[in-house]
Write a protein that holds these residues in place. Structure first.
Motif, PDB file in Angstrom:
ATOM      1  N   ASN A  13      -0.393  -2.172  -5.444  1.00 29.74           N
ATOM      2  CA  ASN A  13       0.388  -2.817  -6.491  1.00 29.74           C
ATOM      3  C   ASN A  13       1.871  -2.675  -6.174  1.00 29.74           C
ATOM      4  OD1 ASN A  13       1.221  -0.104  -7.559  1.00 29.74           O
ATOM      5  ND2 ASN A  13      -0.960   0.015  -8.054  1.00 29.74           N
ATOM      6  N   TYR A  14       2.701  -3.238  -7.045  1.00 25.45           N
ATOM      7  CA  TYR A  14       4.153  -3.080  -6.914  1.00 25.45           C
ATOM      8  C   TYR A  14       4.784  -3.026  -8.297  1.00 25.45           C
ATOM      9  CZ  TYR A  14       4.336  -8.238  -7.451  1.00 25.45           C
ATOM     10  OH  TYR A  14       4.197  -9.527  -7.897  1.00 25.45           O
ATOM     11  N   GLU A  15       5.970  -2.469  -8.363  1.00 25.86           N
ATOM     12  CA  GLU A  15       6.768  -2.416  -9.584  1.00 25.86           C
ATOM     13  C   GLU A  15       8.234  -2.554  -9.203  1.00 25.86           C
ATOM     14  OE1 GLU A  15       7.188   1.647 -11.407  1.00 25.86           O
ATOM     15  OE2 GLU A  15       5.508   2.124 -10.058  1.00 25.86           O
ATOM     16  N   PHE A  20       2.265  -4.659 -11.145  1.00 26.18           N
ATOM     17  CA  PHE A  20       1.662  -5.913 -10.676  1.00 26.18           C
ATOM     18  C   PHE A  20       0.698  -5.614  -9.536  1.00 26.18           C
ATOM     19  CE2 PHE A  20       5.775  -6.710 -12.484  1.00 26.18           C
ATOM     20  CZ  PHE A  20       5.549  -7.780 -13.325  1.00 26.18           C
ATOM     21  N   ARG A  21      -0.542  -6.017  -9.696  1.00 27.11           N
ATOM     22  CA  ARG A  21      -1.550  -5.753  -8.671  1.00 27.11           C
ATOM     23  C   ARG A  21      -1.315  -6.665  -7.468  1.00 27.11           C
ATOM     24  NH1 ARG A  21      -6.089  -3.404  -7.238  1.00 27.11           N
ATOM     25  NH2 ARG A  21      -7.694  -4.569  -6.087  1.00 27.11           N
ATOM     26  N   LEU A  22      -1.567  -6.108  -6.281  1.00 24.66           N
ATOM     27  CA  LEU A  22      -1.459  -6.874  -5.036  1.00 24.66           C
ATOM     28  C   LEU A  22      -2.692  -6.554  -4.196  1.00 24.66           C
ATOM     29  CD1 LEU A  22       0.253  -8.800  -3.328  1.00 24.66           C
ATOM     30  CD2 LEU A  22       1.430  -6.804  -2.376  1.00 24.66           C
ATOM     31  N   LEU A  40       5.076 -13.463  -0.499  1.00 16.74           N
ATOM     32  CA  LEU A  40       4.851 -13.151  -1.909  1.00 16.74           C
ATOM     33  C   LEU A  40       5.973 -13.715  -2.777  1.00 16.74           C
ATOM     34  CD1 LEU A  40       3.282 -11.534  -4.135  1.00 16.74           C
ATOM     35  CD2 LEU A  40       4.883  -9.650  -3.661  1.00 16.74           C
ATOM     36  N   TYR A  70       7.269 -12.765  -5.834  1.00 13.79           N
ATOM     37  CA  TYR A  70       7.172 -11.601  -6.721  1.00 13.79           C
ATOM     38  C   TYR A  70       7.593 -11.933  -8.148  1.00 13.79           C
ATOM     39  CZ  TYR A  70      12.025 -11.696  -5.201  1.00 13.79           C
ATOM     40  OH  TYR A  70      13.294 -12.121  -4.888  1.00 13.79           O
ATOM     41  N   ASN A 113       6.535 -14.502  -9.816  1.00 12.25           N
ATOM     42  CA  ASN A 113       5.356 -15.041 -10.496  1.00 12.25           C
ATOM     43  C   ASN A 113       4.063 -14.360 -10.059  1.00 12.25           C
ATOM     44  OD1 ASN A 113       6.627 -17.343 -12.037  1.00 12.25           O
ATOM     45  ND2 ASN A 113       7.270 -17.875  -9.951  1.00 12.25           N
ATOM     46  N   ASN A 114       4.194 -13.285  -9.272  1.00 13.16           N
ATOM     47  CA  ASN A 114       3.035 -12.525  -8.788  1.00 13.16           C
ATOM     48  C   ASN A 114       2.006 -13.444  -8.134  1.00 13.16           C
ATOM     49  OD1 ASN A 114       1.520 -10.210  -8.315  1.00 13.16           O
ATOM     50  ND2 ASN A 114       0.391 -10.397 -10.242  1.00 13.16           N
ATOM     51  N   ARG A 115       2.494 -14.248  -7.183  1.00 17.67           N
ATOM     52  CA  ARG A 115       1.609 -15.182  -6.480  1.00 17.67           C
ATOM     53  C   ARG A 115       1.810 -15.029  -4.971  1.00 17.67           C
ATOM     54  NH1 ARG A 115       2.146 -20.904  -6.982  1.00 17.67           N
ATOM     55  NH2 ARG A 115       4.381 -20.566  -7.132  1.00 17.67           N
TER      56      ARG A 115
END
Length: 550
Positions: free
Chosen positions: A188-190, A203-205, A242, A244, A246-248
């Protein structure tokens, strides 16, 4: 000076400064044309595992608190009290120092929680943000703001992070935030500052879970901010684009050929090649070099130290359908650091020919750096540089500083501060490598910056004045920005070079010239913050000066 004389001199500079030796397995003896090494300190008291250059010409360095006592006492009788520390609950020694580049001096700093295998980035205002670590430090954010006195020190914010960040990577973003990606068993990331006050900011990755194999090999993922504002992420053998915001995941790139991992513990290195604003379109190209085979870590754990990787790959992510272009380094290398020099060339320094990162898992040190010249044809880009007298293996680091040198420290291929009875003792020394362009014979074409605008606005015209004993023409001139990097575990986070749009140069006095450049086009090309600015003339850079892009 005539055109023929200019051509002759540039050819001479090129042949002397860069003695190209391709596909050799052992470095040649130094002939004085391959740079020089200088010992700055036999000991700074700690091991420089993590290094960040700051805009006041100081470098902050730190190792870890669970190492036992360092060789540097804290000042004024200070001690660190930590009931959760796995080595010492009471420790009156330092595990961080502030090194002054100009005076070659250092002073101890007080870090409370464990910073082992952490990450970092510098905010636009120049404050260094250090993220995570091990044990009681894995959810901690720490900050260090440069000051004019001798009292500024670390400030810690416990439990700031949503998830544990150990072996994570950071990238400063166009909006001034820091993205924090991955870490051990963190798919994930933050962000820092946090976007939300709860887990909604996480946010899951799934890409990170997919690239974790039996030896992991996806820790400290390589992050590079691209000119379109999206984030390039490389882990193990794969890479993605990525969005980031829109987490797509917008795109997955081809796997790097060979199917051998490049991230920790296989520990190759990566950088974004220079972004040139003089081109009609800015081209973004990623370079990844070195590493270890798929089973390298498990083999090393059983005492078998396999050969490191000797390949480099370049991926032009500006192409619609990019493919990796592979080249062979003159020597295999794992745990090497890749740094952009002011000339735009790449220095690959530190590391080993065998094994992987990890305790006692690297062997056959590679003491000679190699230089990779982008301007040369594929079969002549690599050159051996002078070899260091010291091996730099696991937990070594290197950074470029404004005077053009590369500062190198660290190396702890075993647990705790152990100086005897081991093949490679803990190294507390600090060295400087001076690339060939710093040799005195190039003083005749070396520019010296006399004045500049301290602030560069996006797309705005700016001027600087420099002097040089022998000036060729604007054809041999460029102005470059380099972002100061945070280096640890073979990856220089936030490293970035932007070649500014050159408008023109005018002679304003004997041997003195005023240059007009345009500031970076966008914050995606050059995020806000402090940069080292260099004038490069006839392939020889000036000393750098600090400017702020905003």
């Amino acid at each position: 000076m005539s055109t023929n004389m200019i051509t002759f001199f540039l050819t001479l500079v090129s042949s002397i400064v860069y003695n190209t030796l391709v596909f050799c397995q052992t470095p040649p003896p130094s002939t004085g044309r391959q740079g020089e090494w200088h010992l700055l300190h036999a000991s700074i008291g700690i091991s420089a595992m993590h290094i960040q250059v700051l805009h006041d010409n100081k470098i902050i360095m730190f190792d870890r608190t669970d190492f036992g006592q360092s060789n540097l006492s804290l000042p004024n009788g200070l001690c660190r009290y930590d009931s959760q520390d796995t080595a010492l609950e009471i420790d009156c020694t330092a595990h961080s120092v502030l090194y002054d580049i100009d005076t070659n001096t250092f002073r101890p700093l007080m870090v409370q929680t464990d910073t082992w295998c952490s990450s970092g980035a510098v905010l636009p205002n120049g404050t260094f943000i250090q993220i995570g670590g091990f044990n009681d430090g894995d959810h901690v954010v720490r900050s260090f703001t440069p000051c004019i006195d001798e009292y500024c020190d670390w400030i810690e914010f416990p439990n700031y992070l949503i998830e544990r960040r150990w072996y994570a990577s950071n990238q400063i973003l166009p909006n001034g935030r820091i993205i924090i990606v991955g870490g051990r068993r963190q798919f994930n990331y933050e962000f820092y500052p946090q976007m939300y006050s709860s887990s909604l900011g996480l946010f899951r990755l799934s890409f990170l879970a997919e690239t974790s194999d039996q030896s992991e090999n996806n820790l400290y993922p390589f992050l590079h901010l691209l000119p379109d504002g999206n984030l390039f992420i490389f882990a193990n053998t794969r890479s993605i684009l990525l969005d980031y915001n829109n987490n797509r995941v917008l795109k997955e790139y081809p796997r790097i050929p060979g199917n051998d991992p490049r991230n920790y513990p296989s520990s190759g290195s990566s950088l974004l090649l220079p972004l040139d604003e003089n081109l009609p379109n800015v081209v973004a190209e990623i370079m990844v070099c070195g590493g270890a085979p798929q089973d390298g870590f498990s083999r090393a754990a059983h005492g078998s130290y396999g050969q490191a990787l000797s390949t480099c790959g370049r991926l032009n992510v500006s192409d619609e359908n990019p493919t990796w272009v592979m080249e062979d380094m003159p020597i295999a290398r794992v745990m090497g650091d890749m740094l952009l020099l002011p000339t735009g060339d790449v220095l690959i320094i530190n590391g080993a020919r065998q094994g992987t990162a990890g305790w006692e898992k690297g062997h056959a040190p590679v003491r000679a750096p190699v230089l990779y010249r982008l301007s040369q044809p594929p079969n002549g880009r690599f050159s051996f540089m002078a070899a260091s007298p010291k091996p730099r293996l696991y937990h070594s680091s290197a950074v470029l500083v404004p005077d053009g040198r590369v500062i190198v420290g660290g190396s702890n291929p075993h647990l705790y501060y152990n100086f005897t009875g081991v093949e490679f003792p803990t190294d507390l020394s600090l060295e400087a490598f001076s690339p060939p362009y710093l040799a005195e014979q190039y003083g005749v074409v070396r520019p010296k910056i006399l004045s500049r605008n301290e602030v560069l606005g996006y797309g705005e015209f700016s001027t600087l004045v420099f002097t040089v004993p022998e000036y060729f023409s604007v054809r041999y001139l460029s102005v470059r920005l380099i972002a100061p990097s945070f280096t640890t575990h073979s990856f220089s986070m936030n490293q970035r070079m932007v070649v500014l749009k050159l408008i023109g140069a005018t002679r304003v006095a004997p041997n003195t010239f005023e240059v007009t450049v345009r500031g970076p086009s966008t914050a995606e090309i050059a995020p806000q913050g402090y940069y080292m600015l260099f004038v490069v003339h006839a392939e020889i850079p000036s000393f750098g000066v600090w400017v702020k892009v905003q």
